[in-house]
Motif scaffolding. Structure first.
Motif, PDB file in Angstrom:
ATOM      1  N   LEU A 425       0.835  -1.207   0.000  1.00 50.08           N
ATOM      2  CA  LEU A 425       0.000   0.000   0.000  1.00 50.08           C
ATOM      3  C   LEU A 425       0.872   1.262   0.000  1.00 50.08           C
ATOM      4  CD1 LEU A 425      -2.738  -1.156   2.520  1.00 50.08           C
ATOM      5  CD2 LEU A 425      -2.947  -0.963   0.038  1.00 50.08           C
ATOM      6  N   HIS A 426       1.984   1.245   0.741  1.00 57.10           N
ATOM      7  CA  HIS A 426       2.889   2.397   0.716  1.00 57.10           C
ATOM      8  C   HIS A 426       3.509   2.573  -0.671  1.00 57.10           C
ATOM      9  CE1 HIS A 426       3.580   2.425   5.356  1.00 57.10           C
ATOM     10  NE2 HIS A 426       2.395   2.861   4.999  1.00 57.10           N
ATOM     11  N   SER A 427       3.877   1.449  -1.292  1.00 58.44           N
ATOM     12  CA  SER A 427       4.421   1.535  -2.648  1.00 58.44           C
ATOM     13  C   SER A 427       3.385   2.105  -3.614  1.00 58.44           C
ATOM     14  CB  SER A 427       4.883   0.143  -3.099  1.00 58.44           C
ATOM     15  OG  SER A 427       5.378   0.193  -4.412  1.00 58.44           O
ATOM     16  N   ALA A 428       2.118   1.684  -3.458  1.00 56.43           N
ATOM     17  CA  ALA A 428       1.052   2.215  -4.304  1.00 56.43           C
ATOM     18  C   ALA A 428       0.896   3.723  -4.100  1.00 56.43           C
ATOM     19  CB  ALA A 428      -0.262   1.500  -4.009  1.00 56.43           C
ATOM     20  N   GLY A 429       0.977   4.172  -2.826  1.00 51.97           N
ATOM     21  CA  GLY A 429       0.875   5.605  -2.562  1.00 51.97           C
ATOM     22  C   GLY A 429       2.015   6.378  -3.188  1.00 51.97           C
ATOM     23  N   SER A 430       3.232   5.811  -3.122  1.00 52.15           N
ATOM     24  CA  SER A 430       4.381   6.490  -3.732  1.00 52.15           C
ATOM     25  C   SER A 430       4.202   6.627  -5.239  1.00 52.15           C
ATOM     26  CB  SER A 430       5.664   5.710  -3.408  1.00 52.15           C
ATOM     27  OG  SER A 430       5.882   5.646  -2.016  1.00 52.15           O
ATOM     28  N   GLU A 431       3.755   5.558  -5.905  1.00 48.44           N
ATOM     29  CA  GLU A 431       3.544   5.610  -7.347  1.00 48.44           C
ATOM     30  C   GLU A 431       2.473   6.624  -7.721  1.00 48.44           C
ATOM     31  OE1 GLU A 431       5.369   4.228  -9.547  1.00 48.44           O
ATOM     32  OE2 GLU A 431       6.606   3.113  -8.114  1.00 48.44           O
ATOM     33  N   LEU A 432       1.390   6.691  -6.923  1.00 48.96           N
ATOM     34  CA  LEU A 432       0.312   7.644  -7.217  1.00 48.96           C
ATOM     35  C   LEU A 432       0.791   9.076  -7.014  1.00 48.96           C
ATOM     36  CD1 LEU A 432      -2.642   5.690  -5.607  1.00 48.96           C
ATOM     37  CD2 LEU A 432      -2.469   6.338  -8.006  1.00 48.96           C
ATOM     38  N   ASN A 433       1.570   9.327  -5.933  1.00 45.75           N
ATOM     39  CA  ASN A 433       2.089  10.685  -5.720  1.00 45.75           C
ATOM     40  C   ASN A 433       3.023  11.091  -6.857  1.00 45.75           C
ATOM     41  OD1 ASN A 433       0.820  11.395  -3.285  1.00 45.75           O
ATOM     42  ND2 ASN A 433       2.248  10.128  -2.113  1.00 45.75           N
ATOM     43  N   SER A 434       3.845  10.141  -7.322  1.00 41.64           N
ATOM     44  CA  SER A 434       4.737  10.448  -8.437  1.00 41.64           C
ATOM     45  C   SER A 434       3.946  10.759  -9.702  1.00 41.64           C
ATOM     46  CB  SER A 434       5.685   9.266  -8.670  1.00 41.64           C
ATOM     47  OG  SER A 434       6.499   9.493  -9.792  1.00 41.64           O
ATOM     48  N   ALA A 435       2.885   9.984  -9.942  1.00 44.52           N
ATOM     49  CA  ALA A 435       2.066  10.219 -11.149  1.00 44.52           C
ATOM     50  C   ALA A 435       1.346  11.544 -11.083  1.00 44.52           C
ATOM     51  CB  ALA A 435       1.078   9.076 -11.315  1.00 44.52           C
ATOM     52  N   ILE A 436       0.915  11.960  -9.854  1.00 42.84           N
ATOM     53  CA  ILE A 436       0.166  13.209  -9.717  1.00 42.84           C
ATOM     54  C   ILE A 436       1.104  14.408  -9.844  1.00 42.84           C
ATOM     55  CG2 ILE A 436      -1.179  14.585  -8.090  1.00 42.84           C
ATOM     56  CD1 ILE A 436      -2.333  11.962  -6.994  1.00 42.84           C
ATOM     57  N   ASN A 437       2.296  14.328  -9.255  1.00 42.04           N
ATOM     58  CA  ASN A 437       3.193  15.484  -9.181  1.00 42.04           C
ATOM     59  C   ASN A 437       4.142  15.598 -10.372  1.00 42.04           C
ATOM     60  OD1 ASN A 437       2.103  16.187  -6.653  1.00 42.04           O
ATOM     61  ND2 ASN A 437       3.478  14.729  -5.613  1.00 42.04           N
ATOM     62  N   ASN A 438       4.353  14.498 -11.116  1.00 38.55           N
ATOM     63  CA  ASN A 438       5.302  14.518 -12.244  1.00 38.55           C
ATOM     64  C   ASN A 438       4.546  14.931 -13.515  1.00 38.55           C
ATOM     65  OD1 ASN A 438       7.328  14.175 -14.060  1.00 38.55           O
ATOM     66  ND2 ASN A 438       7.633  12.002 -13.648  1.00 38.55           N
ATOM     67  N   PRO A 439       4.863  16.112 -14.075  1.00 40.16           N
ATOM     68  CA  PRO A 439       4.110  16.563 -15.275  1.00 40.16           C
ATOM     69  C   PRO A 439       4.429  15.700 -16.502  1.00 40.16           C
ATOM     70  CG  PRO A 439       5.926  18.048 -14.792  1.00 40.16           C
ATOM     71  CD  PRO A 439       5.858  17.092 -13.651  1.00 40.16           C
ATOM     72  N   PHE A 440       5.549  14.999 -16.489  1.00 47.31           N
ATOM     73  CA  PHE A 440       5.913  14.186 -17.661  1.00 47.31           C
ATOM     74  C   PHE A 440       5.454  12.749 -17.544  1.00 47.31           C
ATOM     75  CE2 PHE A 440       9.152  17.511 -17.170  1.00 47.31           C
ATOM     76  CZ  PHE A 440       8.996  18.166 -18.377  1.00 47.31           C
ATOM     77  N   PHE A 441       4.733  12.416 -16.474  1.00 48.10           N
ATOM     78  CA  PHE A 441       4.348  11.026 -16.262  1.00 48.10           C
ATOM     79  C   PHE A 441       3.345  10.612 -17.346  1.00 48.10           C
ATOM     80  CE2 PHE A 441       1.611   7.719 -14.500  1.00 48.10           C
ATOM     81  CZ  PHE A 441       2.559   6.803 -14.012  1.00 48.10           C
ATOM     82  N   GLY A 442       3.584   9.446 -17.947  1.00 51.84           N
ATOM     83  CA  GLY A 442       2.661   8.888 -18.933  1.00 51.84           C
ATOM     84  C   GLY A 442       2.788   9.455 -20.315  1.00 51.84           C
ATOM     85  N   VAL A 443       3.791  10.276 -20.552  1.00 50.08           N
ATOM     86  CA  VAL A 443       3.964  10.833 -21.892  1.00 50.08           C
ATOM     87  C   VAL A 443       4.449   9.752 -22.856  1.00 50.08           C
ATOM     88  CG1 VAL A 443       5.195  12.578 -23.247  1.00 50.08           C
ATOM     89  CG2 VAL A 443       4.382  13.118 -20.951  1.00 50.08           C
ATOM     90  N   LEU A 444       5.257   8.801 -22.362  1.00 47.24           N
ATOM     91  CA  LEU A 444       5.756   7.715 -23.220  1.00 47.24           C
ATOM     92  C   LEU A 444       4.619   6.908 -23.767  1.00 47.24           C
ATOM     93  CD1 LEU A 444       8.884   6.614 -21.167  1.00 47.24           C
ATOM     94  CD2 LEU A 444       8.808   7.934 -23.265  1.00 47.24           C
TER      95      LEU A 444
END
Length: 444
Positions: A425-444
């Motif tokens: 669950l902590h790993s899931a939270g880290s991934e979600l925070n990275s996806a929310i705060n990283n403007p380049f996330f998911g561009v690939l």
């Protein structure tokens, strides 16, 4: 309590008297004897009257004769060990010859004791009879090997010296008398005045200590007890301090290990974010190159010479191809689900952000309250859930990676309590925070 038997310190045999101890010493060469309050057993066979001095002896008698009933007369036969040296046979014969029948009618009198010690015991609250009995019977005990030596000696000078030693051992210690009273307070005759034959009257010992000396002695005893108590307290304090130091070291070591693990986790998270950002920038650069080539084509310009362009990712990718392929971790699978969700709805950033925040709320509620069932159960038919997560590709898969399972025919998503993994669950939270705060996330 006065000793009722003698115990051999070498073999543990119980003996009834000094005579038996002497015989035992002559037979076994043992010389380590101590007084014991354990009485020698006196088990008498009810059938034949044979006395047995131990349970082993009674068991052997039962095996030989078949007699099983024994009467325990230990308390009747037990009596204090007499440490007085017996008079020589010649002295006894002379007394019998000279005394005649007068010894049978010898008068019994109260023994003379130290009057000063008697007064002090009465001032302490003890009755006169109890104090007199204590002063009369309290004896400073000599080592047993000295007593055995005096009993076995046939020299008159040694016997006379032994009697003098015993006489001086009587009535010399107030502490010994008080200890005697404490040890014999349950005796039935404790408050009866003791009587002795007039011919065996013991001379009263002269006062050995003045009142000032007695007070000084008491002060010394109290001071000695105080010092002993202080030493014991200091020793216990040192032990407690050692224990506190040991526990403190263990706590510091545990804290250090925890901080080291947290530092490694943060470094790994930052490395993953940098790699994600690098891939996003490379993707943007490639897209810009494609747009540039498209514009040149529309303008009728010749395409740029690819040999003059900077070598980009292919050599790196070729180098990476030689690395061993490892299976994707759960964190990477979660990241891929989130990337799929964003790429499928890249035109609706608000919807993607709502989905990410909803998934973060689910993971945070379960990690914070793992025992609350309402946070571990999601109704799939809920319209709000369907609009935010259910209809988006990658949302359901992300929840299943967190441990949720479909139950009741697919009506609910449920995370059993025993399958709650806080680390996941902590790993899931880290991934979600990275996806929310990283403007380049998911561009690939």
């Amino acid at each position: 309590m006065a000793g009722v038997s003698l115990k051999c310190g070498d073999c543990g045999t119980l003996l009834k008297s000094v005579e038996e101890a002497q015989e035992h010493a002559e037979l076994t060469k043992h010389a380590n004897f101590v007084e014991s309050t354990e009485a020698v057993l006196n088990l008498v066979c009810s059938s034949c009257g044979k006395p047995c001095r131990s349970k082993t002896e009674s068991d052997l008698h039962t095996k030989r004769t078949g007699h099983t009933e024994f009467v325990d007369k230990t308390s009747e036969a037990a009596k204090p060990i007499s440490l007085e040296a017996p008079k020589p046979e010649k002295d006894l014969e002379m007394e019998e010859a000279g005394g005649g029948s007068s010894s049978q009618q010898e008068e019994l009198i109260v023994p003379e004791v130290n009057q000063q010690l008697l007064s002090e015991l009465e001032e302490m609250g003890f009755p006169k009879e109890r104090a007199t009995r204590a002063l009369h019977f309290s004896v400073v005990h000599l080592p047993l090997h000295v007593l055995v030596l005096c009993r076995t000696s046939h020299t008159p000078e040694v016997r006379v010296l032994f009697r003098k030693i015993l006489s001086f051992c009587h009535n010399v210690s107030l502490e010994a008398a008080a200890n005697w009273i404490v040890e014999h307070e349950n005796d039935p005759d404790i408050d009866q005045m003791p009587l002795v034959p007039a011919s065996q009257k013991a001379e009263a010992a002269k006062p050995s200590l003045t009142p000032e000396e007695i007070k000084q002695k008491q002060q010394e005893l109290r001071e000695r007890a105080r010092k002993k108590k202080e030493e014991e307290e200091k020793r216990m304090e040192r032990e407690r301090e050692k224990e506190r130091i040991r526990v403190g070291r263990e706590l510091l070591e545990a804290k250090r290990i925890e901080e080291e693990n947290e530092r490694k986790r943060l470094l790994a998270l930052r490395k993953a974010e940098k790699e994600e950002e690098q891939r996003a920038r490379e993707k943007i650069r490639q897209k810009l190159e494609e747009d540039k080539a498209e514009r040149r084509r529309k303008l009728g310009l010749p395409a740029e010479d690819p040999a003059g362009a900077k070598p980009s990712a292919p050599p790196v990718e070729e180098k990476k191809s030689f690395l061993p392929v490892r299976p994707a971790t759960k964190a990477e699978q979660m990241r891929e689900c989130l990337r799929t969700l964003k790429q499928n709805h890249k035109d609706d950033d608000a919807k993607v952000k709502t989905a990410f925040n909803t998934l973060l709320t689910f993971a945070k509620n379960v990690a914070t309250n793992p025992n609350e069932e309402k946070f571990r159960k999601i109704r799939l038919t809920n319209p709000n859930f369907q609009d935010r997560v259910g209809k988006l590709k990658g949302g359901m898969e992300f929840l299943e990676l967190c441990g949720f399972e479909k139950i009741e025919g697919g009506e609910f998503l449920y995370l059993p309590r025993e399958k709650v993994d806080i680390a996941v669950l902590h790993s899931a939270g880290s991934e979600l925070n990275s996806a929310i705060n990283n403007p380049f996330f998911g561009v690939l």
